[in-house]
Write a protein that holds these residues in place. Structure first.
Motif, PDB file in Angstrom:
ATOM      1  N   VAL A 397       0.840  -1.206   0.000  1.00  0.00           N
ATOM      2  CA  VAL A 397       0.000   0.000   0.000  1.00  0.00           C
ATOM      3  C   VAL A 397       0.874   1.255   0.000  1.00  0.00           C
ATOM      4  O   VAL A 397       0.596   2.230  -0.711  1.00  0.00           O
ATOM      5  CB  VAL A 397      -0.960  -0.008   1.204  1.00  0.00           C
ATOM      6  CG1 VAL A 397      -1.700   1.322   1.311  1.00  0.00           C
ATOM      7  CG2 VAL A 397      -1.954  -1.152   1.083  1.00  0.00           C
ATOM      8  N   GLY A 398       1.955   1.243   0.771  1.00  0.00           N
ATOM      9  CA  GLY A 398       2.874   2.379   0.773  1.00  0.00           C
ATOM     10  C   GLY A 398       3.523   2.583  -0.579  1.00  0.00           C
ATOM     11  O   GLY A 398       3.682   3.717  -1.058  1.00  0.00           O
ATOM     12  N   ALA A 399       3.910   1.481  -1.228  1.00  0.00           N
ATOM     13  CA  ALA A 399       4.492   1.579  -2.568  1.00  0.00           C
ATOM     14  C   ALA A 399       3.478   2.152  -3.550  1.00  0.00           C
ATOM     15  O   ALA A 399       3.825   2.942  -4.438  1.00  0.00           O
ATOM     16  CB  ALA A 399       4.960   0.208  -3.038  1.00  0.00           C
ATOM     17  N   ALA A 400       2.209   1.775  -3.406  1.00  0.00           N
ATOM     18  CA  ALA A 400       1.167   2.289  -4.285  1.00  0.00           C
ATOM     19  C   ALA A 400       0.971   3.787  -4.103  1.00  0.00           C
ATOM     20  O   ALA A 400       0.804   4.535  -5.077  1.00  0.00           O
ATOM     21  CB  ALA A 400      -0.148   1.547  -4.030  1.00  0.00           C
ATOM     22  N   ILE A 401       0.995   4.255  -2.856  1.00  0.00           N
ATOM     23  CA  ILE A 401       0.830   5.694  -2.592  1.00  0.00           C
ATOM     24  C   ILE A 401       1.973   6.479  -3.226  1.00  0.00           C
ATOM     25  O   ILE A 401       1.755   7.493  -3.909  1.00  0.00           O
ATOM     26  CB  ILE A 401       0.764   5.954  -1.075  1.00  0.00           C
ATOM     27  CG1 ILE A 401      -0.503   5.341  -0.482  1.00  0.00           C
ATOM     28  CG2 ILE A 401       0.812   7.454  -0.785  1.00  0.00           C
ATOM     29  CD1 ILE A 401      -0.539   5.344   1.041  1.00  0.00           C
ATOM     30  N   ALA A 402       3.204   6.022  -3.007  1.00  0.00           N
ATOM     31  CA  ALA A 402       4.358   6.727  -3.570  1.00  0.00           C
ATOM     32  C   ALA A 402       4.310   6.727  -5.090  1.00  0.00           C
ATOM     33  O   ALA A 402       4.534   7.753  -5.746  1.00  0.00           O
ATOM     34  CB  ALA A 402       5.652   6.065  -3.078  1.00  0.00           C
ATOM     35  N   SER A 403       4.012   5.579  -5.681  1.00  0.00           N
ATOM     36  CA  SER A 403       3.986   5.465  -7.136  1.00  0.00           C
ATOM     37  C   SER A 403       2.905   6.351  -7.741  1.00  0.00           C
ATOM     38  O   SER A 403       3.139   7.062  -8.732  1.00  0.00           O
ATOM     39  CB  SER A 403       3.756   4.008  -7.530  1.00  0.00           C
ATOM     40  OG  SER A 403       3.753   3.857  -8.928  1.00  0.00           O
ATOM     41  N   SER A 404       1.713   6.341  -7.160  1.00  0.00           N
ATOM     42  CA  SER A 404       0.612   7.139  -7.690  1.00  0.00           C
ATOM     43  C   SER A 404       0.923   8.638  -7.626  1.00  0.00           C
ATOM     44  O   SER A 404       0.634   9.382  -8.566  1.00  0.00           O
ATOM     45  CB  SER A 404      -0.662   6.835  -6.900  1.00  0.00           C
ATOM     46  OG  SER A 404      -1.771   7.508  -7.443  1.00  0.00           O
ATOM     47  N   ALA A 405       1.517   9.061  -6.527  1.00  0.00           N
ATOM     48  CA  ALA A 405       1.867  10.482  -6.394  1.00  0.00           C
ATOM     49  C   ALA A 405       2.870  10.914  -7.456  1.00  0.00           C
ATOM     50  O   ALA A 405       2.762  12.010  -8.034  1.00  0.00           O
ATOM     51  CB  ALA A 405       2.427  10.744  -4.993  1.00  0.00           C
ATOM     52  N   ILE A 406       3.824  10.054  -7.756  1.00  0.00           N
ATOM     53  CA  ILE A 406       4.853  10.418  -8.728  1.00  0.00           C
ATOM     54  C   ILE A 406       4.287  10.444 -10.142  1.00  0.00           C
ATOM     55  O   ILE A 406       4.639  11.305 -10.954  1.00  0.00           O
ATOM     56  CB  ILE A 406       6.047   9.447  -8.637  1.00  0.00           C
ATOM     57  CG1 ILE A 406       6.664   9.524  -7.245  1.00  0.00           C
ATOM     58  CG2 ILE A 406       7.085   9.772  -9.683  1.00  0.00           C
ATOM     59  CD1 ILE A 406       7.057  10.926  -6.811  1.00  0.00           C
ATOM     60  N   TRP A 407       3.402   9.500 -10.485  1.00  0.00           N
ATOM     61  CA  TRP A 407       2.758   9.539 -11.796  1.00  0.00           C
ATOM     62  C   TRP A 407       1.964  10.832 -11.968  1.00  0.00           C
ATOM     63  O   TRP A 407       1.993  11.459 -13.030  1.00  0.00           O
ATOM     64  CB  TRP A 407       1.827   8.334 -11.959  1.00  0.00           C
ATOM     65  CG  TRP A 407       2.514   7.091 -12.395  1.00  0.00           C
ATOM     66  CD1 TRP A 407       2.897   6.051 -11.602  1.00  0.00           C
ATOM     67  CD2 TRP A 407       2.907   6.736 -13.727  1.00  0.00           C
ATOM     68  NE1 TRP A 407       3.512   5.068 -12.362  1.00  0.00           N
ATOM     69  CE2 TRP A 407       3.529   5.458 -13.662  1.00  0.00           C
ATOM     70  CE3 TRP A 407       2.799   7.361 -14.964  1.00  0.00           C
ATOM     71  CZ2 TRP A 407       4.033   4.815 -14.785  1.00  0.00           C
ATOM     72  CZ3 TRP A 407       3.292   6.721 -16.093  1.00  0.00           C
ATOM     73  CH2 TRP A 407       3.899   5.463 -15.996  1.00  0.00           C
ATOM     74  N   THR A 408       1.261  11.228 -10.927  1.00  0.00           N
ATOM     75  CA  THR A 408       0.466  12.457 -11.002  1.00  0.00           C
ATOM     76  C   THR A 408       1.369  13.678 -11.190  1.00  0.00           C
ATOM     77  O   THR A 408       1.111  14.542 -12.043  1.00  0.00           O
ATOM     78  CB  THR A 408      -0.380  12.617  -9.723  1.00  0.00           C
ATOM     79  OG1 THR A 408      -1.206  11.462  -9.566  1.00  0.00           O
ATOM     80  CG2 THR A 408      -1.236  13.861  -9.787  1.00  0.00           C
ATOM     81  N   PHE A 409       2.436  13.742 -10.407  1.00  0.00           N
ATOM     82  CA  PHE A 409       3.377  14.859 -10.530  1.00  0.00           C
ATOM     83  C   PHE A 409       3.974  14.919 -11.934  1.00  0.00           C
ATOM     84  O   PHE A 409       4.092  15.996 -12.535  1.00  0.00           O
ATOM     85  CB  PHE A 409       4.491  14.710  -9.492  1.00  0.00           C
ATOM     86  CG  PHE A 409       5.647  15.651  -9.707  1.00  0.00           C
ATOM     87  CD1 PHE A 409       5.570  16.968  -9.299  1.00  0.00           C
ATOM     88  CD2 PHE A 409       6.806  15.219 -10.338  1.00  0.00           C
ATOM     89  CE1 PHE A 409       6.631  17.841  -9.516  1.00  0.00           C
ATOM     90  CE2 PHE A 409       7.868  16.077 -10.552  1.00  0.00           C
ATOM     91  CZ  PHE A 409       7.776  17.395 -10.142  1.00  0.00           C
ATOM     92  N   GLY A 410       4.358  13.782 -12.479  1.00  0.00           N
ATOM     93  CA  GLY A 410       4.973  13.759 -13.802  1.00  0.00           C
ATOM     94  C   GLY A 410       4.029  14.228 -14.888  1.00  0.00           C
ATOM     95  O   GLY A 410       4.419  14.980 -15.788  1.00  0.00           O
ATOM     96  N   ALA A 411       2.767  13.785 -14.828  1.00  0.00           N
ATOM     97  CA  ALA A 411       1.794  14.191 -15.846  1.00  0.00           C
ATOM     98  C   ALA A 411       1.549  15.694 -15.810  1.00  0.00           C
ATOM     99  O   ALA A 411       1.530  16.361 -16.861  1.00  0.00           O
ATOM    100  CB  ALA A 411       0.484  13.426 -15.637  1.00  0.00           C
ATOM    101  N   ILE A 412       1.383  16.233 -14.613  1.00  0.00           N
ATOM    102  CA  ILE A 412       1.136  17.673 -14.487  1.00  0.00           C
ATOM    103  C   ILE A 412       2.373  18.473 -14.901  1.00  0.00           C
ATOM    104  O   ILE A 412       2.276  19.478 -15.614  1.00  0.00           O
ATOM    105  CB  ILE A 412       0.718  18.018 -13.043  1.00  0.00           C
ATOM    106  CG1 ILE A 412      -0.635  17.381 -12.721  1.00  0.00           C
ATOM    107  CG2 ILE A 412       0.647  19.529 -12.845  1.00  0.00           C
ATOM    108  CD1 ILE A 412      -1.050  17.501 -11.267  1.00  0.00           C
ATOM    109  N   GLY A 413       3.552  18.022 -14.480  1.00  0.00           N
ATOM    110  CA  GLY A 413       4.779  18.736 -14.829  1.00  0.00           C
ATOM    111  C   GLY A 413       5.022  18.789 -16.326  1.00  0.00           C
ATOM    112  O   GLY A 413       5.396  19.831 -16.876  1.00  0.00           O
ATOM    113  N   CYS A 414       4.817  17.670 -17.022  1.00  0.00           N
ATOM    114  CA  CYS A 414       5.015  17.645 -18.478  1.00  0.00           C
ATOM    115  C   CYS A 414       4.007  18.534 -19.187  1.00  0.00           C
ATOM    116  O   CYS A 414       4.345  19.224 -20.165  1.00  0.00           O
ATOM    117  CB  CYS A 414       4.908  16.217 -19.001  1.00  0.00           C
ATOM    118  SG  CYS A 414       6.329  15.183 -18.605  1.00  0.00           S
ATOM    119  N   ALA A 415       2.754  18.537 -18.715  1.00  0.00           N
ATOM    120  CA  ALA A 415       1.734  19.380 -19.340  1.00  0.00           C
ATOM    121  C   ALA A 415       2.072  20.864 -19.190  1.00  0.00           C
ATOM    122  O   ALA A 415       1.939  21.652 -20.145  1.00  0.00           O
ATOM    123  CB  ALA A 415       0.367  19.078 -18.737  1.00  0.00           C
TER     124      ALA A 415
END
Length: 432
Positions: A397-415
């Protein structure tokens, strides 16, 4: 002229359909592969198999030296202005270097596998699977090089088959036919990718590597393939880290059963990224061509088409996986009750990737690799810190939280970076 344009439009439509079909076959093949691996290998051996897939992903990405998208861009952009010789040189030089580095990386992994298994993962029995994984590295990377060249040639359908679809489908057939161990499965993975590399090379050889420059084309220097590779390597590593680093850290701080549960949830959620990356692969040669020719109106249209395709294909997938998480993971024999919670958390990051699609591809194909590198370095650091803080107490669950946060950050940053750099440049050119 109208007839030629119509014929070209039909060819491109057929190629896009082929690429989506290849991604669909990949999604089905990988779903069946992970389900069958979990069922046939058992939770412990399946966990080792998934752990080796994570190790292959990270090491193979490093051995490709960041040359994937530069190869696509150089092949597509140089051919767009008639510089076929330069496109061919980039392909050959990049392929030879990646092959040499991949063989060296495989030798190192083979040699260090006892130490990695015993000291890194505290599983001495992981030595044999890691040695089998070392054989996968050069075969997989040559298949990937062939695929990224094919994308530059506007052959995204063939690229998806070579890079993503054939190997997992081959393993599914093998699992259905005979009883295998994780080591056997990895050996077959290496054979499948070797065949894919040969297939991709044969298709490339059939393409025309000579031709005339379009009327009015100007050939400004595109930049160094190696410089672009150095810049984009952290980007490719960050994407690999988002997949493999959480899995490997779960393997360090938890048991093989929890690795299997998190890996299955993670790989199911990646159906969204799989589709978006496929759409990006189809759009990439157009992005490179239009930017090279300063055709910004066409560039904007291609970007809008990519966004509409992502919405149409990914939003139903996100909704379906959210609603049917329990039966989907049950069909894949996910061994822990926490697997659906991991999937729901991971889908948050995948939703962001769906709503802001293909902007990393746009930046790479328009020469803004430096910005991608900065974002990637932040992502890798944040993913590592997040996993180290959250995985020991929370496990998967901790790995999922970290991974999801980073995917979100990357998508917003690239946009945001694409709006500031690419579309600001396009608006200025169109206004002039």
């Amino acid at each position: 002229m109208t007839s030629l344009a119509a014929d070209d439009g039909w060819r491109r439509a057929l190629r896009r359909s082929g690429a989506l079909a290849g991604r669909g076959l990949e999604a089905v093949g990988k779903f069946l592969l992970y389900a069958l691996a979990a069922r046939e290998l058992g939770a412990v051996d399946a966990g080792r198999f998934f752990l080796c897939l994570g190790a292959i992903l990270m090491i193979a990405t490093l051995a490709r030296l960041g040359l994937e998208r530069p190869l696509t861009r150089h092949v597509a952009a140089e051919r767009a202005v008639g510089a076929y010789r330069l496109a061919r040189q980039a392909m050959l030089r990049g392929g030879l270097v990646v092959f040499a580095v991949s063989v060296a990386a495989g030798v190192v992994l083979w040699s260090l596998s006892p130490i990695i298994a015993r000291l890194g993962f505290h599983q001495p029995e992981l030595q044999a699977p890691l040695r089998a994984a070392a054989l996968v590295l050069p075969a997989q990377n040559m298949a990937y090089v062939a695929a990224y060249v094919l994308i530059g040639l506007d052959r995204a359908g063939a690229a998806q088959m070579v890079m993503n679809a054939v190997a997992p489908c081959f393993l599914v057939v093998a699992l259905l036919a005979v009883r295998l161990t994780a080591v056997d499965l990895l050996h077959l993975y290496a054979c499948a990718y070797a065949g894919c590399a040969l297939l991709g090379g044969a298709i490339i050889m059939r393409e025309a590597w000579t031709g005339d420059a379009p009327i009015g084309a100007s050939h400004e220097p595109l930049g160094s393939l190696w410089g672009a590779g150095r810049t984009l390597l952290p980007v490719e590593l960050s994407q690999a880290a988002l997949l493999s680093l959480p899995t490997m850290l779960v393997g360090v701080f938890a048991g093989a059963v929890e690795v299997s549960a998190f890996s299955i949830a993670s790989r199911v959620s990646m159906l969204v990224a799989t589709i978006v990356i496929s759409i990006g692969a189809m759009a990439a040669p157009g992005f490179a061509r239009h930017h090279r020719r300063r055709a910004f109106a066409e560039l904007r249209m291609d970007n809008q088409r990519a966004r509409r395709a992502a919405y149409a294909l990914c939003l139903p997938a996100v909704i379906g996986m959210t609603v049917f998480a329990w039966p989907v993971l049950g069909a894949m024999h996910a061994p822990l009750p926490g697997a659906p919670l991991c999937l729901w958390i991971l889908l948050v990051g995948q939703l962001a990737f769906c709503l802001l699609p293909c902007q990393d591809t746009l930046l790479a194909m328009t020469g803004h690799a430096t910005v991608l590198r900065r974002l990637a370095l932040v992502q890798v650091a944040a993913c590592t810190i997040g996993c180290l803080l959250l995985v020991p107490p929370l496990g998967g669950v901790g790995a999922a939280i970290a991974s999801s946060a980073i995917w979100t950050f990357g998508a917003i940053g690239c946009a945001l970076a694409a709006r500031k750099l690419v579309w600001a440049e396009a608006n200025g050119a169109l206004a002039a």
